[in-house]
Design a protein around this motif. Structure first.
Motif, PDB file in Angstrom:
ATOM      1  N   LEU A   6      31.020  79.205   5.946  1.00 48.38           N
ATOM      2  CA  LEU A   6      31.639  77.862   6.154  1.00 48.38           C
ATOM      3  C   LEU A   6      33.058  77.533   5.778  1.00 48.38           C
ATOM      4  CD1 LEU A   6      30.756  74.972   6.964  1.00 48.38           C
ATOM      5  CD2 LEU A   6      29.808  74.621   4.691  1.00 48.38           C
ATOM      6  N   VAL A   7      33.773  77.167   7.061  1.00 43.77           N
ATOM      7  CA  VAL A   7      35.213  76.772   6.787  1.00 43.77           C
ATOM      8  C   VAL A   7      35.213  75.176   6.806  1.00 43.77           C
ATOM      9  CG1 VAL A   7      37.284  76.827   7.726  1.00 43.77           C
ATOM     10  CG2 VAL A   7      35.790  78.933   7.973  1.00 43.77           C
ATOM     11  N   LEU A   8      35.304  74.711   5.633  1.00 41.85           N
ATOM     12  CA  LEU A   8      35.691  73.051   5.525  1.00 41.85           C
ATOM     13  C   LEU A   8      37.256  72.811   5.732  1.00 41.85           C
ATOM     14  CD1 LEU A   8      33.699  71.990   2.627  1.00 41.85           C
ATOM     15  CD2 LEU A   8      33.163  71.643   4.825  1.00 41.85           C
ATOM     16  N   THR A   9      37.559  72.023   6.854  1.00 39.34           N
ATOM     17  CA  THR A   9      39.012  71.630   6.914  1.00 39.34           C
ATOM     18  C   THR A   9      39.404  70.363   6.602  1.00 39.34           C
ATOM     19  OG1 THR A   9      38.544  70.979   9.533  1.00 39.34           O
ATOM     20  CG2 THR A   9      39.361  73.200   9.031  1.00 39.34           C
ATOM     21  N   GLY A  10      40.196  69.788   6.175  1.00 39.93           N
ATOM     22  CA  GLY A  10      40.624  68.361   5.826  1.00 39.93           C
ATOM     23  C   GLY A  10      41.860  67.747   6.408  1.00 39.93           C
ATOM     24  N   SER A  11      42.345  68.246   7.491  1.00 42.34           N
ATOM     25  CA  SER A  11      43.496  67.539   8.073  1.00 42.34           C
ATOM     26  C   SER A  11      43.022  66.735   9.061  1.00 42.34           C
ATOM     27  CB  SER A  11      44.384  68.648   8.571  1.00 42.34           C
ATOM     28  OG  SER A  11      45.505  68.087   9.187  1.00 42.34           O
ATOM     29  N   PRO A  12      43.618  65.327   9.067  1.00 40.81           N
ATOM     30  CA  PRO A  12      43.332  64.568  10.111  1.00 40.81           C
ATOM     31  C   PRO A  12      44.234  64.675  11.584  1.00 40.81           C
ATOM     32  CG  PRO A  12      44.705  63.575   8.507  1.00 40.81           C
ATOM     33  CD  PRO A  12      44.215  64.860   7.958  1.00 40.81           C
ATOM     34  N   ARG A  13      45.299  65.597  11.093  1.00 43.98           N
ATOM     35  CA  ARG A  13      46.223  65.872  12.288  1.00 43.98           C
ATOM     36  C   ARG A  13      45.593  67.097  13.269  1.00 43.98           C
ATOM     37  NH1 ARG A  13      52.596  67.274  11.579  1.00 43.98           N
ATOM     38  NH2 ARG A  13      51.899  68.950  10.426  1.00 43.98           N
ATOM     39  N   LYS A  14      45.105  66.832  14.521  1.00 43.28           N
ATOM     40  CA  LYS A  14      44.570  67.714  15.242  1.00 43.28           C
ATOM     41  C   LYS A  14      45.655  68.757  15.690  1.00 43.28           C
ATOM     42  CE  LYS A  14      40.266  66.418  15.417  1.00 43.28           C
ATOM     43  NZ  LYS A  14      39.442  67.140  14.769  1.00 43.28           N
ATOM     44  N   GLY A  15      45.131  70.164  15.565  1.00 49.11           N
ATOM     45  CA  GLY A  15      46.109  71.096  16.152  1.00 49.11           C
ATOM     46  C   GLY A  15      47.173  71.280  14.943  1.00 49.11           C
ATOM     47  N   GLY A  16      46.979  70.828  13.928  1.00 55.04           N
ATOM     48  CA  GLY A  16      48.111  71.182  12.797  1.00 55.04           C
ATOM     49  C   GLY A  16      48.106  72.383  12.239  1.00 55.04           C
ATOM     50  N   ASN A  17      49.176  72.347  11.346  1.00 55.37           N
ATOM     51  CA  ASN A  17      49.314  73.808  10.619  1.00 55.37           C
ATOM     52  C   ASN A  17      48.163  74.301   9.801  1.00 55.37           C
ATOM     53  OD1 ASN A  17      51.977  74.139  11.394  1.00 55.37           O
ATOM     54  ND2 ASN A  17      52.323  72.475  10.022  1.00 55.37           N
ATOM     55  N   SER A  18      47.275  73.496   9.244  1.00 53.08           N
ATOM     56  CA  SER A  18      46.116  73.922   8.367  1.00 53.08           C
ATOM     57  C   SER A  18      45.018  74.251   9.296  1.00 53.08           C
ATOM     58  CB  SER A  18      45.741  72.942   7.395  1.00 53.08           C
ATOM     59  OG  SER A  18      45.301  71.546   7.932  1.00 53.08           O
ATOM     60  N   GLU A  19      44.738  73.558  10.444  1.00 55.77           N
ATOM     61  CA  GLU A  19      43.899  73.974  11.497  1.00 55.77           C
ATOM     62  C   GLU A  19      44.113  75.277  12.251  1.00 55.77           C
ATOM     63  OE1 GLU A  19      41.259  72.008  15.231  1.00 55.77           O
ATOM     64  OE2 GLU A  19      42.969  70.892  14.561  1.00 55.77           O
ATOM     65  N   MET A  20      45.526  75.594  12.316  1.00 49.85           N
ATOM     66  CA  MET A  20      45.793  76.910  12.828  1.00 49.85           C
ATOM     67  C   MET A  20      45.552  77.884  11.813  1.00 49.85           C
ATOM     68  SD  MET A  20      49.490  75.844  14.509  1.00 49.85           S
ATOM     69  CE  MET A  20      49.855  77.537  15.150  1.00 49.85           C
ATOM     70  N   MET A  21      45.535  77.758  10.573  1.00 49.80           N
ATOM     71  CA  MET A  21      45.105  78.809   9.541  1.00 49.80           C
ATOM     72  C   MET A  21      43.759  78.942   9.630  1.00 49.80           C
ATOM     73  SD  MET A  21      47.104  78.683   5.810  1.00 49.80           S
ATOM     74  CE  MET A  21      46.654  76.917   5.425  1.00 49.80           C
ATOM     75  N   ALA A  22      43.143  77.958   9.580  1.00 51.81           N
ATOM     76  CA  ALA A  22      41.293  77.740   9.758  1.00 51.81           C
ATOM     77  C   ALA A  22      41.169  78.747  11.060  1.00 51.81           C
ATOM     78  CB  ALA A  22      41.030  76.485   9.916  1.00 51.81           C
ATOM     79  N   ASP A  23      41.777  78.445  12.213  1.00 52.08           N
ATOM     80  CA  ASP A  23      41.230  79.366  13.272  1.00 52.08           C
ATOM     81  C   ASP A  23      41.705  80.667  13.111  1.00 52.08           C
ATOM     82  OD1 ASP A  23      40.345  77.094  14.496  1.00 52.08           O
ATOM     83  OD2 ASP A  23      41.927  76.375  15.424  1.00 52.08           O
ATOM     84  N   ALA A  24      42.776  81.138  12.606  1.00 56.40           N
ATOM     85  CA  ALA A  24      43.123  82.319  12.256  1.00 56.40           C
ATOM     86  C   ALA A  24      41.989  82.999  11.252  1.00 56.40           C
ATOM     87  CB  ALA A  24      44.553  82.646  11.783  1.00 56.40           C
ATOM     88  N   PHE A  25      41.873  82.381  10.383  1.00 56.33           N
ATOM     89  CA  PHE A  25      40.855  82.828   9.337  1.00 56.33           C
ATOM     90  C   PHE A  25      39.358  83.428  10.100  1.00 56.33           C
ATOM     91  CE2 PHE A  25      37.117  82.539   6.959  1.00 56.33           C
ATOM     92  CZ  PHE A  25      37.283  83.326   5.792  1.00 56.33           C
ATOM     93  N   ILE A  26      38.919  82.294  11.011  1.00 53.88           N
ATOM     94  CA  ILE A  26      37.581  82.397  11.895  1.00 53.88           C
ATOM     95  C   ILE A  26      37.911  83.495  12.691  1.00 53.88           C
ATOM     96  CG2 ILE A  26      36.372  81.203  13.334  1.00 53.88           C
ATOM     97  CD1 ILE A  26      36.966  78.746  11.983  1.00 53.88           C
ATOM     98  N   LYS A  27      39.031  83.756  13.457  1.00 56.02           N
ATOM     99  CA  LYS A  27      38.998  84.831  14.317  1.00 56.02           C
ATOM    100  C   LYS A  27      38.696  86.034  13.632  1.00 56.02           C
ATOM    101  CE  LYS A  27      42.639  86.910  17.388  1.00 56.02           C
ATOM    102  NZ  LYS A  27      44.273  87.079  17.554  1.00 56.02           N
ATOM    103  N   GLY A  28      39.556  86.507  12.455  1.00 52.13           N
ATOM    104  CA  GLY A  28      39.249  87.415  11.448  1.00 52.13           C
ATOM    105  C   GLY A  28      37.824  87.904  10.899  1.00 52.13           C
ATOM    106  N   ALA A  29      37.313  86.613  10.612  1.00 48.23           N
ATOM    107  CA  ALA A  29      35.938  86.662  10.063  1.00 48.23           C
ATOM    108  C   ALA A  29      35.012  87.087  11.196  1.00 48.23           C
ATOM    109  CB  ALA A  29      35.540  85.421   9.531  1.00 48.23           C
ATOM    110  N   GLN A  30      34.937  86.625  12.460  1.00 44.16           N
ATOM    111  CA  GLN A  30      33.998  86.858  13.411  1.00 44.16           C
ATOM    112  C   GLN A  30      34.568  88.284  14.260  1.00 44.16           C
ATOM    113  OE1 GLN A  30      35.129  83.416  16.246  1.00 44.16           O
ATOM    114  NE2 GLN A  30      33.071  82.181  15.253  1.00 44.16           N
ATOM    115  N   ALA A  31      35.665  88.782  13.768  1.00 41.13           N
ATOM    116  CA  ALA A  31      35.852  90.100  14.491  1.00 41.13           C
ATOM    117  C   ALA A  31      35.358  90.931  13.474  1.00 41.13           C
ATOM    118  CB  ALA A  31      37.413  90.172  14.769  1.00 41.13           C
ATOM    119  N   SER A  32      35.041  90.855  12.317  1.00 39.95           N
ATOM    120  CA  SER A  32      34.169  91.445  11.268  1.00 39.95           C
ATOM    121  C   SER A  32      32.849  91.519  11.387  1.00 39.95           C
ATOM    122  CB  SER A  32      34.767  91.339   9.776  1.00 39.95           C
ATOM    123  OG  SER A  32      36.128  91.692   9.711  1.00 39.95           O
TER     124      SER A  32
END
Length: 183
Positions: A6-32
């Motif tokens: 479970l990835v919990l994000t907390g930024s109110p800015r859509k497409g911001g830096n932390s959301e980009m980090m979350a998406d990168a993590f998800i990409k790696g986790a799903q690839a595994s």
């Protein structure tokens, strides 16, 4: 072994830096081969804990109805929890913190559905250049992980990112993806 993350994000800015980090993590986790759910606390209405001591009295973690009820089954099914947030005034965003405050229900005697989370990660980014600015958020995260008896699987704190997309000019997205791949 495949994990339910479970990835919990907390930024109110859509497409911001932390959301980009979350998406990168998800990409790696799903690839595994892991199953990943992302829950955006900033897009929900979640009030903080009211210290009413009525947890589980209505067969849900919190007796006050808000969007935390959507989060409950995701929390209860997760093996791994990843917090992803921008740095706001020396800590996690208020939106993420409100959800975390309601974790109290899972730590009280009489918890009807204990969490099976065994490990956690913190990914946080902010505009300041001094990495010490993250100390408050990092210590809060470590305290949560210790209290909940979760193994800390990593902390990624990224300074010097302010404008939307600035994080793409660092190696943080690669580091986030690697955290996901290695989990």
């Amino acid at each position: 072994m495949s994990k339910n993350i479970l990835v919990l994000t907390g930024s109110p800015r859509k497409g911001g830096n932390s959301e980009m980090m979350a998406d990168a993590f998800i990409k790696g986790a799903q690839a595994s081969g892991h199953t990943v759910n992302k829950f955006d606390t900033a897009a929900k209405t979640i009030s903080g804990c009211r210290a009413c001591e009525t947890c589980w009295s209505k067969d849900t973690a919190c007796s006050f109805k808000d969007d935390f009820t959507e989060l409950e089954p995701l929390l209860e099914n997760a093996d791994t929890l990843v917090f992803v947030t921008p740095l706001y005034w020396f800590g996690m965003s208020a939106q993420l913190k409100s959800a975390i405050d309601k974790f109290y229900a899972y730590a009280v005697p009489g918890c009807k559905r204990p969490l099976k989370i065994k490990e956690s990660i913190l990914m946080i980014c902010g505009a300041d250049e001094d990495p010490k600015i993250f100390n408050g958020a990092i210590e809060t995260y470590k305290g949560i992980a210790d209290y909940m008896k979760w193994q800390n699987r990593g902390i990624l704190a990224v300074p010097k990112v302010s404008g939307k997309g600035d994080i793409a000019h660092t190696d943080a997205l690669q580091q986030a993806e690697k955290l996901g791949t290695d989990i």
